[in-house]
Design an enzyme around this catalytic site. Structure first.
Site, PDB file in Angstrom:
ATOM      1  CE1 TYR A  51      23.468  88.971  93.899  1.00 19.38           C
ATOM      2  CE2 TYR A  51      21.182  89.613  94.229  1.00 19.38           C
ATOM      3  CZ  TYR A  51      22.484  89.944  93.892  1.00 19.38           C
ATOM      4  OH  TYR A  51      22.796  91.241  93.569  1.00 19.38           O
ATOM      5  CB  SER A  74      20.630  93.520  95.694  1.00 17.98           C
ATOM      6  OG  SER A  74      19.620  93.032  94.828  1.00 17.98           O
ATOM      7  NE  ARG A  82      13.287  84.024  85.306  1.00 17.25           N
ATOM      8  CZ  ARG A  82      14.025  85.053  84.894  1.00 17.25           C
ATOM      9  NH1 ARG A  82      15.033  84.847  84.087  1.00 17.25           N
ATOM     10  NH2 ARG A  82      13.760  86.267  85.302  1.00 17.25           N
ATOM     11  CG  PHE A  99      11.182  83.007  82.329  1.00 13.65           C
ATOM     12  CD1 PHE A  99      11.354  81.664  82.031  1.00 13.65           C
ATOM     13  CD2 PHE A  99      12.126  83.912  81.883  1.00 13.65           C
ATOM     14  CE1 PHE A  99      12.460  81.230  81.320  1.00 13.65           C
ATOM     15  CE2 PHE A  99      13.239  83.485  81.168  1.00 13.65           C
ATOM     16  CZ  PHE A  99      13.396  82.139  80.883  1.00 13.65           C
ATOM     17  CG  ASP A 148      35.960  93.429  88.441  1.00 20.55           C
ATOM     18  OD1 ASP A 148      35.880  92.238  88.049  1.00 20.55           O
ATOM     19  OD2 ASP A 148      34.996  94.212  88.426  1.00 20.55           O
TER      20      ASP A 148
END
Length: 350
Positions: free
Chosen positions: A150, A125, A278, A211, A35
């Site tokens: 991302y 993800s 956003r 948001f 890490d």
């Protein structure tokens, strides 16, 4: 393959999900953590350190020589090291390098240095899907259309991981956790997530900030369920060469999360602070978990009501002074250059 009596490398192991995974793995295995501590914390590993079966290396997945030295003698790699979503708006090249090139470094190092590797488990993800085009989101039929650098970088890591399975026969799999929350979840700066930020603001007598109109949904999964599914899926030979969703299998709106926390913390009178939508934010996530559950028999144990209560109880115990956290609890961190805002938001609404 059973994940017991193995030597396991966990990249990003001092982070939120990583440290919870290390806690589970170290009970029956020797664990090495890599890490860079850009967001992870050494104290997250205190429980694992106490077992005497953990070694920690402060370094980056971009350090190829270090990566080679660590993968040489391990049986299993869990690759969780990542630069988070919100960093990509200001530092897209850095996010790409860590998430995509870092994954390629690990794969190539493992191929060259450890031909006996038993598992390479890439933690991807749900952002690789982008926003839901159909629900529930199935691994084979739902398009992969990320909305951010991302998400694109995580998808790139998936493609590298699957290519090493196809080309070199490396025993790889891709696991896609959806929106994990719970113990040790980040609240600080660009890494901060919605539930900790809501809790911090409400405990300070401030409105939670939502948001958009609050209708956006996520498939929230408590971290202990995510960890259990990471372990169960990682043990499953049938998942080699595949991508697998890890999630509760239910969508919950952001407004519902805000309302539930306001009620749980006895602050319903505060109401919600509404802010513009956003850029790049996905509107809907709802996972199809048929593959995971039908193959492994795993099912989540903690629903959203139980999970929020567990997290609030943990948060109060570990952060008795929530006022001290406000300075780090930045909520407006997805802001693009003002000259781009109108163009990006207009394009995302088409």
């Amino acid at each position: 393959m059973e994940l017991k009596n193995q030597k396991i490398l966990v990249t990003g192991g001092a982070g939120f999900i990583g440290s919870n995974l290390v806690d589970a793995l170290v009970q029956h295995n020797t664990v090495i953590v890599l890490d860079d501590f850009s967001t992870g914390k050494l104290e997250n590993l205190d429980q694992a350190q106490a077992t005497g079966r953990l070694t920690v290396h402060n370094g980056s997945v971009l350090d190829y020589e270090l990566v080679k030295s660590l993968v040489k003698e391990v049986d299993v790699v869990y690759h969780l090291a990542v630069q988070c979503l919100r960093v990509c708006f200001d530092k897209p090249h850095h996010v790409h390098e860590v998430n995509a090139t870092g994954t390629l470094n690990l794969l190539e190092a493992a191929r060259l240095e450890n031909p006996q590797l038993k598992r390479f488990i890439y933690c991807s993800s749900s952002e690789a899907y982008g926003t839901a085009k159909m629900v529930p989101m199935n691994e084979d039929t739902h398009p992969l259309a990320p909305t951010t650098v991302y998400g694109a970088s995580k998808l790139t890591g998936e493609l590298y991981t699957q290519a090493y399975f196809t080309t070199y026969g490396m025993p790889t799999m891709v696991l896609r956790p959806f929106n994990t929350y719970g113990y040790r979840e980040h609240y600080e700066g660009a890494s901060g997530e919605v539930i900790p930020r809501f809790v911090i603001r409400i405990l300070n007598g401030l409105q939670p900030i939502v948001f958009g109109d609050g209708s956006a949904t996520r498939d929230f999964t408590f971290v202990t369920d995510t960890v259990e599914s990471l372990v169960r899926a990682g043990e499953c030979d049938a998942f080699l060469g595949q991508a697998v969703n890890l999630a509760y299998g239910q969508e919950v709106s952001i407004k519902e999360i805000a309302d539930r926390l306001l009620k749980l913390l006895n602050q319903e009178s505060l109401g919600i602070q509404w802010e513009p939508e956003r850029p790049g934010d996905v509107h809907r996530h709802f996972a199809d978990v048929t593959r995971l559950q039908s193959t492994t028999g795993w099912k989540p144990a903690i629903n959203i009501e139980q999970g929020l209560q567990l997290y609030v109880d943990w948060f109060r115990q570990h952060h008795p002074d929530p006022a001290a956290l406000l300075a780090d609890c930045q909520t407006h961190n997805w802001k693009l250059d003002q000259q781009l805002d109108a163009k990006v938001l207009a394009a995302s609404s088409r």
